[in-house]
Write an enzyme that holds these catalytic residues in place. Structure first.
Site, short mmCIF file in Angstrom:
data_model
loop_
_atom_site.label_atom_id
_atom_site.label_comp_id
_atom_site.label_asym_id
_atom_site.label_seq_id
_atom_site.Cartn_x
_atom_site.Cartn_y
_atom_site.Cartn_z
N ASP A 36 -41.30 6.20 43.49
CA ASP A 36 -40.41 5.59 44.49
C ASP A 36 -39.63 4.40 43.93
OD1 ASP A 36 -42.55 3.96 44.23
OD2 ASP A 36 -42.94 3.70 46.37
N HIS A 239 -27.97 6.01 17.19
CA HIS A 239 -28.35 5.64 18.55
C HIS A 239 -29.80 5.18 18.63
CE1 HIS A 239 -24.82 8.12 20.40
NE2 HIS A 239 -24.44 6.98 19.87
N ASP A 256 -25.90 -3.42 17.88
CA ASP A 256 -24.76 -2.91 18.66
C ASP A 256 -25.10 -3.21 20.11
OD1 ASP A 256 -22.87 -1.48 20.06
OD2 ASP A 256 -22.97 0.28 18.75
N ASP A 267 -18.31 -4.03 23.79
CA ASP A 267 -19.06 -3.17 22.86
C ASP A 267 -18.88 -3.74 21.46
OD1 ASP A 267 -20.21 -1.08 21.50
OD2 ASP A 267 -18.71 0.42 22.05
N HIS A 346 -19.17 9.17 12.12
CA HIS A 346 -18.61 9.01 13.47
C HIS A 346 -17.15 8.55 13.36
CE1 HIS A 346 -18.94 4.56 13.30
NE2 HIS A 346 -20.16 4.72 12.81
N HIS A 350 -13.17 4.26 20.24
CA HIS A 350 -13.03 5.00 21.51
C HIS A 350 -12.37 4.06 22.50
CE1 HIS A 350 -16.55 2.57 22.69
NE2 HIS A 350 -17.07 2.90 21.53
N HIS A 357 -17.60 4.27 26.82
CA HIS A 357 -16.71 5.30 26.26
C HIS A 357 -15.77 5.64 27.40
CE1 HIS A 357 -19.92 6.51 23.05
NE2 HIS A 357 -19.44 5.31 22.88
N GLU A 380 -14.67 0.31 14.92
CA GLU A 380 -16.07 0.22 14.51
C GLU A 380 -16.42 1.08 13.30
OE1 GLU A 380 -18.83 2.17 17.28
OE2 GLU A 380 -17.18 2.41 18.69
N TYR A 384 -23.51 4.22 6.19
CA TYR A 384 -24.94 4.38 6.40
C TYR A 384 -25.51 5.14 5.20
CZ TYR A 384 -22.86 3.54 10.93
OH TYR A 384 -22.11 3.02 11.95
N ARG A 402 -22.44 -1.48 10.35
CA ARG A 402 -21.29 -1.20 11.22
C ARG A 402 -20.76 -2.54 11.71
NH1 ARG A 402 -23.41 2.20 14.19
NH2 ARG A 402 -24.04 1.14 16.10
N GLU A 404 -18.11 -3.85 14.66
CA GLU A 404 -17.36 -3.32 15.81
C GLU A 404 -16.77 -4.45 16.65
OE1 GLU A 404 -19.78 -1.12 18.65
OE2 GLU A 404 -17.98 -0.13 19.44
N1 GLY Z 1 -22.24 1.33 21.63
C1 GLY Z 1 -21.75 2.63 21.62
C2 GLY Z 1 -20.64 2.77 20.68
O1 GLY Z 1 -20.45 1.94 19.82
O2 GLY Z 1 -19.88 3.69 20.78
MN MN Z 2 -21.08 -0.07 19.98
MN MN Z 3 -18.35 1.64 20.39
#
Ligand code: GLY
Ligand code: MN
Ligand code: MN
Length: 434
Positions: A36, A239, A256, A267, A346, A350, A357, A380, A384, A402, A404
């Protein structure tokens, strides 16, 4: 966000829908976490964009030109007993007084009232396939009108995707939206800075995560997405959200993490050494990623197309991989063959907005979209090098980097919203020494 802003958005949408259309949009349903216990409520971004109404069990209807009001909100009744447990509800009076509804009805009466609002309209603008239960209800209301067609009732003949119109609107941010997004980004940037200040070997990833949560909540913000706090090899997992490992002396830490404020996301990613000093190998890879990020940010200009920042980043990253001896060959050929993929899998960004996103097409008529003022995107790039990639000298192993930032397309060039989180290696080292 001011109520005027929501009114302006509804007006713009209704102008595009035309006088024979009607739009129907539901609030996000509540989500069960376990038994619940519910997840903290987050309004559906489209619904929030048009109404600013923060409650579940609500439906917005826009009926352009309707004499008794164009904006109708169905919402929960006031209920002293429920409000004692769950907090105040706007009720129908609140919907009119505080949220600008022309007309408001109890959500429990929607089956009786909504068909009357649809009747005589040609097109129903709606989100098909987002909430299945609501789709079924909507088809049911339209069928109710059809069943009365012999009495002269005219049911809408066409369902039109609301998504296209609405998401084109959301893609271009207003001045008020940019202000909110800059605030969210500034809170996140301050938290990244704080993480660099407090980080020490043998702390745990979750202790660093806690610094972000603390700062976000201090500003009435929350996490825009599950934070990624990955030390060493965990920084190579795109992720990684477990955030449970100890931070080791000599490793990098990739974070991140972005704050959401008033349903607007930021982000940001920063990567820095746990002990405050880059090793020569970490520094060599870092410098490449940073150069790629600067090159990509510089390509965020009106008139450039969506893929140009990505292309700029790929060129620097691939050249860098060649310089490090991790790839061999001519840069153009390596880009063509996507030889960088084991190290960079990647894209470089975005759209960013109410959703991390965010919505909006990346291609128009088969071509990459042109960047226009008011669009916001992330930049970003990363590299890696987990120890699982074959034929890599072990000195590069488990370096995951990374960087970003959030960038608005400005009239005078790229407008970085997320300033204030150090990314120059000397600046990071100086901050961590102090
Ligand atoms: N934090 C998700 C991305 O960087 O797309
Ligand atoms: Mn990110
Ligand atoms: Mn991002």
């Amino acid at each position: 966000m001011q109520m005027d802003e929501y009114r302006r958005r509804r007006r713009e949408l209704m102008n595009m829908m035309g006088e024979h259309g009607v739009a129907v949009l539901a609030a996000a349903p509540e989500q069960v976490r376990n038994r619940d216990v519910l997840f903290p409520y987050r309004q559906d971004s489209d619904f929030q964009y048009l109404t600013g109404f923060p409650e579940p069990e609500a439906v917005m209807v826009l009926v352009p030109g309707r004499e008794h009001g164009e904006y109708i909100l169905f919402c929960r009744d006031r209920d002293p007993e429920r409000e004692q447990w769950d907090g105040p509800r706007a009720g129908q009076d609140g919907a009119r007084e505080h949220y600008g509804a022309d007309d408001a009805f109890p959500i429990d009466d929607i089956d009786e009232i909504l068909p009357g609002l649809l009747e005589g309209r040609d097109k129903v603008f709606c989100m098909v396939g987002v909430h299945q239960e609501f789709d079924q209800a909507l088809f049911g209301w339209v069928n109710q009108i059809r069943a009365r067609s012999r009495t002269g009732a005219r049911a809408p003949g066409e369902y039109v995707s609301l998504e296209h119109l609405l998401h084109e609107m959301r893609l271009i941010k207003s001045a008020a939206e940019l202000k909110r997004m800059r605030e969210a980004a500034q809170i996140s940037a301050a938290a990244h800075r704080r993480a660099m200040e407090v980080c020490r070997p043998d702390m745990h990833e979750y202790e660093i995560e806690a610094e972000f949560t603390y700062l976000y909540r201090r500003h009435n913000g929350e996490h825009a997405y599950p934070p990624i706090v990955g030390g060493g090899r965990n920084g190579c997992i795109l992720h990684y959200i477990e955030n449970s490992a100890p931070l080791r002396d000599g490793d990098l830490l990739l974070i991140d993490c972005g704050c959401e404020l008033d349903c607007y996301a930021s982000d940001i990613t920063r990567t820095f050494p746990v002990n405050g000093r880059f090793t020569p190998e970490q520094r060599a890879v870092y410098d490449i990623v940073l150069e790629a990020q600067y090159a990509a940010i510089d390509a965020v200009r009106m008139g450039n197309h969506w893929n140009m920042p990505h292309e700029a980043a790929l060129r620097v990253l691939t050249q860098g991989l060649v310089d490090l001896g991790l790839l061999q060959g001519a840069v153009d050929d390596l880009i063509e063959a996507e030889a960088y993929r084991p190290f960079y899998m990647h894209r470089t960004g975005h759209w960013l907005g109410m959703d991390v996103h965010d919505v909006g097409d990346y291609r128009v008529d088969g071509h990459w979209r042109e960047l226009e003022p008011g669009m916001v995107l992330t930049v970003e790039p990363g590299l890696y090098i987990p120890d699982t990639i074959p034929d890599v000298d072990p000195r590069w192993h488990n370096i995951g980097i990374r960087i970003e930032d959030d960038v608005a397309v400005g009239r005078d060039g790229p407008d970085v919203l997320s300033t204030g989180a150090p990314k120059e290696p000397e600046e990071i080292e100086a901050l961590m020494r102090s």
